[in-house]
Design an enzyme around this catalytic site. Structure first.
Site, short mmCIF file in Angstrom:
data_model
loop_
_atom_site.label_atom_id
_atom_site.label_comp_id
_atom_site.label_asym_id
_atom_site.label_seq_id
_atom_site.Cartn_x
_atom_site.Cartn_y
_atom_site.Cartn_z
N SER A 124 39.96 41.47 48.25
CA SER A 124 40.85 40.32 48.30
C SER A 124 42.24 40.92 48.16
CB SER A 124 40.56 39.35 47.17
OG SER A 124 41.39 38.22 47.29
N LEU A 125 42.96 40.97 49.26
CA LEU A 125 44.14 41.84 49.35
C LEU A 125 45.26 41.43 48.41
CD1 LEU A 125 44.13 42.41 53.21
CD2 LEU A 125 43.60 44.08 51.44
N ASP A 155 50.01 47.71 54.63
CA ASP A 155 51.28 47.00 54.85
C ASP A 155 51.06 45.50 54.98
OD1 ASP A 155 49.94 47.48 57.24
OD2 ASP A 155 51.74 47.89 58.41
N ASN A 185 50.72 50.99 58.79
CA ASN A 185 50.13 51.32 60.10
C ASN A 185 50.43 50.25 61.16
OD1 ASN A 185 48.28 49.21 59.75
ND2 ASN A 185 46.61 50.56 59.08
N LYS A 247 47.39 52.97 63.06
CA LYS A 247 46.02 52.49 62.94
C LYS A 247 45.17 53.17 64.02
CE LYS A 247 43.82 48.15 61.67
NZ LYS A 247 44.14 46.77 61.30
N GLU A 370 51.32 34.84 36.32
CA GLU A 370 49.96 34.78 35.78
C GLU A 370 48.96 35.58 36.60
OE1 GLU A 370 52.30 31.35 34.29
OE2 GLU A 370 51.85 32.04 36.32
N GLN A 432 51.20 20.11 33.18
CA GLN A 432 50.91 21.06 32.10
C GLN A 432 49.50 20.91 31.54
OE1 GLN A 432 53.96 23.07 31.45
NE2 GLN A 432 54.21 21.86 33.33
#
Length: 626
Positions: A124-125, A155, A185, A247, A370, A432
């Site tokens: 999960s980038l 990138d 790439n 690439k 967070e 909140q």
């Protein structure tokens, strides 16, 4: 000061050869699985070669050694080249690469800590750098060790805001033991990444975030050796190496062409491409050995961490569970140096400030970021170097849900604490109020969910969480509530407390946190009318004590009421329904927040949303009317 010396030609050629070996391994593995990302591997081949066989110090036969340099493959889809590097290091068998992505093989499609050389799951980038920050902070400030942390990013993932939260964190804390390598790439999954090959734009962004930055040709091993040498000696700032790459580098007709992401090389082209790469290898049998690390990271003390003294609250003493959390965490910090605390600029609300005052050297302020806070905590927990507790308003942990989900895949032992749950926070209003958090954490496979209701149970929840494998979530409340347990009361994960019972109980009422106290008030009111109810405190919502609940339900004619300061979906009520679902003759009536709430006084809101003592009394009466 020592000066840089260019490696000799044999070493440089050896690194070029290893890079092409890594390409060959990656292509063969992805062809065998008929899936994967060989073009993404090929852009990183020289980066991996220089890192693993020139720069990093580690014991190849002991990947999880505490003294080793750390490596995080944030661009997790390129993991075949990580597996290939460990083949060349001698840890993974070359034949195992041909089982890539198969159900009986731990070399999965994205890396996980099932493998000893992987500390955190990625894929999960955008999340690898935050975890690397946690590892680097731990190395610099807790372990005080010389190991360094390297993180390889794509990138494309630099469009993720989490990357820049991590960038800000690392520069704020001067993590000069951290190096981020950006594999620029140009090409993303479906089209070019936004900055394409504009390495100067990456350089300026990294500099603006306070990083020492070098731009290099990512396929020039000598340039990489030099940049990484300088990075190791640069003090006061983390280093970013912006590497211009292509690439599919080295693959004719594929290099720098769109449309090859996530595709194995076609069978009719693979032999010729492999032959081309093989022809470039000048010394196929030359082995490059990594340097060994300094032996300066102490072994982990894995003994259970226990409170040095029992909770000091007396029956009737009033304290909010959020404040009791701060007291408990400080006491756990007294008991063990491994306890560390993180917060997102809410320490005076979550009361983690109590820990900070006592143990300032083990407190990490993560500010209002967070997602990064959770990633840093995951990094701190790797290799069991520390036992982190990260706290903020429970509502704000929802923005870090992907990081929490990945923490489960990472087999992380991270503790998350969410305060200000439910409508009982009052005037601050719905933005909140955590009303989805139980559903969120119950859905995570490795997660234990604690919901303490007084000071004593909160201290024991913190103690248990510190010693419980997997993710732990502790839900704390804002209002002061009375202490209902004796200081010596024993608590266990998955064991509920029956706090009011008699032989004449007619309904079982289950509440937690604020609503347990509302249930106790309802018990008093109904007792005056001659109606007895049984009141249960579940203590942990996951795992839930089904046996106690079912036994109580049967003892009260199958009548159960749940009351929760949470939305109906996914919370306490649904947990109880799941527990009694196969039991005949049990009916569960759920009281919960059924719509988006609003500002108001806490008691007004409990009444308005049907979860106060008054509403419980009405629900008990209706149970008989029906």
């Amino acid at each position: 000061m020592d000066s840089y010396h260019k490696p000799d030609e044999k070493t440089l050629q050896g690194l070029k050869d290893v890079a092409n070996k890594l390409r060959i391994h990656s292509i063969k593995a992805t062809c065998a699985s008929n899936s994967g990302h060989p073009s993404s591997c090929c852009s990183a081949a020289e980066l991996m070669s220089v890192l693993f066989f020139h720069t990093m110090r580690y014991k190849a036969g002991d990947p999880r050694n505490a003294c080793n340099d750390r490596f995080v493959m944030s661009k997790g889809h390129a993991c075949p080249i990580l597996y290939a590097a460990w083949v060349e290091a001698g840890y993974v068998k070359e034949a195992d690469l041909l089982n890539l992505r198969k159900i009986d093989c731990d070399l999965e499609g994205h890396p996980t800590p099932k493998l000893a050389f992987v500390d955190v799951a990625t894929g999960s980038l955008g999340q690898g750098l935050g975890a690397a920050c946690g590892m680097a902070y731990t190395g610099k400030h807790f372990d005080k060790s010389s190991y360094r942390v390297y993180c390889l990013l794509g990138d494309g993932e630099c469009s993720e805001g989490a990357v820049w939260e991590a960038m800000a964190f690392a520069s704020h804390y001067g993590l000069d033991n951290l190096v981020a390598i950006l594999d620029v790439n140009r090409l993303g999954q479906s089209e070019a990444a936004p900055l394409k090959h504009d390495t100067s734009a990456f350089q300026e962004r990294c500099k603006a975030f306070g990083w020492n930055t070098y731009v290099v040709d990512g396929h020039d091993v000598e340039e990489l050796c030099k940049a990484l040498w300088h990075a190791e000696r640069f003090k006061g700032k983390p280093t970013a190496i912006v590497a211009k790459t292509f690439k599919g580098k080295g693959l004719k007709g594929i290099e720098d062409h769109d449309g090859w992401h996530g595709k194995p090389i076609p069978k009719d082209r693979v032999d010729a491409l492999l032959a081309d790469l093989q022809a470039q290898i000048q010394a196929p049998h030359k082995l490059l050995q990594p340097e060994l690390p300094n032996e300066d990271a102490a072994p982990v003390d894995s003994k259970p961490i226990q409170l040095l003294c029992a909770p000091e609250y007396k029956i009737g003493d009033k304290i909010s569970t959020r404040k009791a959390y701060g007291v408990a965490l400080k006491k756990m910090g007294d008991a063990s140096q491994r306890i560390v605390a993180l917060d997102g600029d809410t320490k005076n609300s979550t009361f983690s400030e109590i820990f900070k005052k006592a143990h300032p050297d083990r407190y990490i302020e993560c500010f209002i970021a967070e997602q990064n806070m959770v990633s840093v905590a995951i990094g701190c927990a790797t290799r069991d170097r520390s036992v982190p507790f990260a706290s903020t308003f429970a509502a704000f942990l929802s923005r870090a849900y992907d990081q929490i989900r990945m923490a489960a895949i990472s087999q992380s032992n991270v503790n998350l604490v969410g305060s200000h749950c439910g409508v009982s926070i009052g005037e601050d209003g719905p933005s909140q109020m955590a009303l989805e958090d139980l559903a969120m954490f119950r859905a995570v496979p490795t997660c234990t969910v604690f919901y303490p209701s007084d000071g004593v149970s909160t201290e024991r929840a913190v103690e248990l969480a510190a010693n419980t494998k997997g993710i732990c979530f502790i839900r704390t409340s804002r209002p002061d509530t009375a202490t209902i347990y004796e200081s010596g009361e024993k608590f266990e994960v998955g064991k509920a407390k029956v706090v009011r019972q008699s032989d004449k109980d007619q309904v079982t009422v289950i509440g937690a946190g604020v609503t347990l106290h509302e249930a106790l008030s309802a018990h008093e009111q109904l007792a005056k009318e001659g109606v007895n109810i049984r009141v249960i405190d579940p203590f942990t919502i996951k795992p839930l004590d089904a046996a106690t609940i079912v036994a109580s339900a049967r003892a009260t004619g199958g009548r159960v009421i749940t009351v929760e300061d949470h939305y109906k979906e996914g919370g306490l009520g649904e947990a109880v329904l799941a527990a009694v679902g196969e039991e005949p003759g049990i009916v569960v009536h759920r009281l919960a927040v059924d719509r988006v709430p609003q500002s108001g006084k806490p008691q007004e809101l409990l009444d308005m949303f049907g979860i106060s003592a008054k509403c419980i009394v009405t629900a008990v009466r209706q149970t008989f009317a029906n």
